[in-house]
Design an enzyme around this catalytic site. Structure first.
Site, short mmCIF file in Angstrom:
data_model
loop_
_atom_site.label_atom_id
_atom_site.label_comp_id
_atom_site.label_asym_id
_atom_site.label_seq_id
_atom_site.Cartn_x
_atom_site.Cartn_y
_atom_site.Cartn_z
N HIS A 22 36.56 29.31 35.43
CA HIS A 22 37.70 30.10 34.94
C HIS A 22 38.07 31.23 35.90
O HIS A 22 38.62 32.24 35.49
CB HIS A 22 37.42 30.69 33.54
CG HIS A 22 36.86 29.69 32.57
ND1 HIS A 22 37.63 28.97 31.69
CD2 HIS A 22 35.59 29.26 32.38
CE1 HIS A 22 36.86 28.15 30.98
NE2 HIS A 22 35.61 28.31 31.38
N LYS A 74 50.93 43.43 57.14
CA LYS A 74 50.68 42.11 56.57
C LYS A 74 50.13 41.10 57.57
O LYS A 74 50.54 41.04 58.71
CB LYS A 74 51.98 41.53 55.98
CG LYS A 74 52.50 42.22 54.75
CD LYS A 74 51.52 42.23 53.59
CE LYS A 74 51.34 40.87 52.95
NZ LYS A 74 52.55 40.42 52.25
#
Ligand code: ARG
Length: 466
Positions: free
Chosen positions: A162, A289
């Site tokens: 999960h 970035k």
């Protein structure tokens, strides 16, 4: 690509007016099927050689055809071949040029053959070569994964269910999970190759031919395992292409899963691995970035590959026997699937050896999140506690840990004993990450010894490939 309406069609005998210019363009496939030229020429050479063997062509005629076709191949490769839309497809372009070159003998090449069995043969030959290239690329990727897995057989990371911290695993074990997916993809690919590698040549238009052809001989010349059994089926079904696209969809699904993990792992929040700059790109506005474009793009390309699979399934559905022009639509989806799969595999095979796991970060991430809670429960079971009760005890200890900001291994013996009186000093050995992974010591488990053994077996499988 030229478009001359005055070109005489090889099938023009029964027609009383020229093809409408739009229809000519609409029905032509040469704009994309020209890439079959190499296999089209090989198919024609095998057909002509067989015709000479059974006496339908003379040896001199075969020799002229052979020379002419080889010249045409060289012209195409040198970029000197002018493809004509008026000649519809790769097959008629090459045949018409052959007749231009060698005269009437060129007109004999199509004896006992139709474009229907010709195109079915070409696509199978083309796909077979691409399958072999793709198989090599999967092997290269697997080899890189196995090497990296071996180097990190005891690098500890959190395992997730999960996407929540579950139990510690080793980085090598995680990579070998990827390898297993590829191993199955490889075997699906080879399975598809078996059914693709049968020769439809000689099925002619749909019913076979009246000439004394030798289909076994052409099958052998072209490296096919055998001739196909039924002429109607041979010219019409494209299930081999659909099977390939289905293999490709699963492969790309797997690559998209790897990609998703790489995207997560390279984020500042996970920070699990370093991906060298050469596989990343920047942002035009945000100077900080470094984006994992390659895995992202691969994750995105699954869309087109799945689309092509559906296109081919839909194309085939409801087609009556035997050949229908619908099948001309098989090529662009198939070609794009092949191109996409090859590019994505190349990117992965190049990138995987360059992945650098950040061992400290991985270890710390595994340490946080109570990843050894199951080990504590198993410890209590060994001390005589029933598993459900052990589960409850550990749940309470975790609750205390969440409230106090302590991991299980950071609690004192006295604190742990408040939850389970059977807990003794030896508990700390099972709460370590190393103890946790080492304890899962069976085939398929994450223990470093098992991971190392698994890399040996995985490599042995690769070594059996040609
Ligand atoms: N370009 C055609 C295709 O790709 C070749 C076969 C055409 N056959 C025909 N009878 N029109 O399917």
């Amino acid at each position: 690509m030229s478009n001359s309406e005055s070109t005489i069609k090889p099938w023009g005998g029964r027609f009383s007016e020229p093809t409408d210019a739009f229809v000519e363009r609409f029905t032509a496939s040469v704009g994309f099927d020209y890439r079959l030229y190499h296999h089209d020429i090989n198919g024609s050479l095998a057909h002509a050689k067989m015709l000479a063997k059974v006496g339908v062509l003379t040896d001199a005629e075969f020799a002229a055809i052979q020379t002419g076709l080889e010249e045409i191949r060289a012209d195409i490769e040198a970029g000197k071949f002018e493809w004509s839309i008026a000649l519809e497809d790769v097959h008629m372009n090459i045949e018409a040029r052959l007749t231009d070159k060698i005269g009437i003998t060129g007109k004999k090449l199509h004896t006992g053959r139709s474009r229907n069995d010709q195109v079915a043969t070409d696509v199978r030959l083309y796909l077979r070569d691409e399958i072999d290239t793709i198989a090599r690329e999967i092997t290269r990727l697997q080899s890189g994964l196995i090497d990296l897995a071996e180097a990190h057989a005891d690098t500890i990371m959190p395992g997730f269910t999960h996407l929540q911290t579950a139990q510690p695993v080793t980085f090598g074990h995680h990579l070998l999970a990827w390898n297993e997916m590829l191993e199955r993809d490889f075997s699906r690919l080879l399975d598809c190759r078996k059914r693709a590698n049968q020769s439809p040549l000689g099925a002619a238009a749909l019913a076979g031919t009246t000439y004394p052809i030798d289909r076994h001989y052409t099958a052998e010349l072209l490296g096919f395992d055998k001739p196909t059994e039924n002429s109607l089926d041979s010219v019409s079904d494209r299930d081999f292409a659909i099977e390939f696209c289905s293999f490709a969809s699963l492969l790309m699904t797997h690559l998209s899963r790897f990609s998703e993990e790489l995207v997560l792992w390279t984020s500042a929040q996970f920070n699990f691995v370093f991906l060298p700059d050469r596989f990343c790109t920047g942002s035009s506005i945000m100077p900080q970035k470094k984006n994992p474009d390659v895995p992202e793009l691969i994750r995105g390309k699954v869309g087109r590959v799945n689309g092509h699979l559906i296109a081919l399934l839909t194309l085939m559905k409801g087609q009556p026997l035997a050949y229908n022009k619908d099948n001309q639509e098989d090529k662009e989806p198939l070609f794009d699937t092949i191109d996409t799969v090859k590019d994505c595999l190349k990117a992965y095979a190049d990138m995987v050896p360059a992945i650098q796991p950040k061992q400290d970060v991985l270890r710390e991430a595994a340490r946080r999140g109570f990843s050894t809670a199951t080990d504590l429960a198993d410890y209590l079971v060994r001390k005589g506690v029933a598993f459900r009760d052990a589960h409850e005890i550990v749940g309470k200890a975790v609750g205390f840990g969440v409230a106090s900001g302590k991991d299980l291994a950071e609690m004192t013996l006295a604190e742990l004993q408040k939850f389970g009186s059977v807990i003794e000093q030896d508990v700390f050995a099972v709460l370590t990450l190393e103890g946790s992974v080492a304890a899962r010591n069976h085939i398929g488990g994450t223990a470093p010894a098992q991971v190392k053994a698994a890399t040996v077996r995985a490599r042995q499988l690769l070594a059996t490939r040609k």
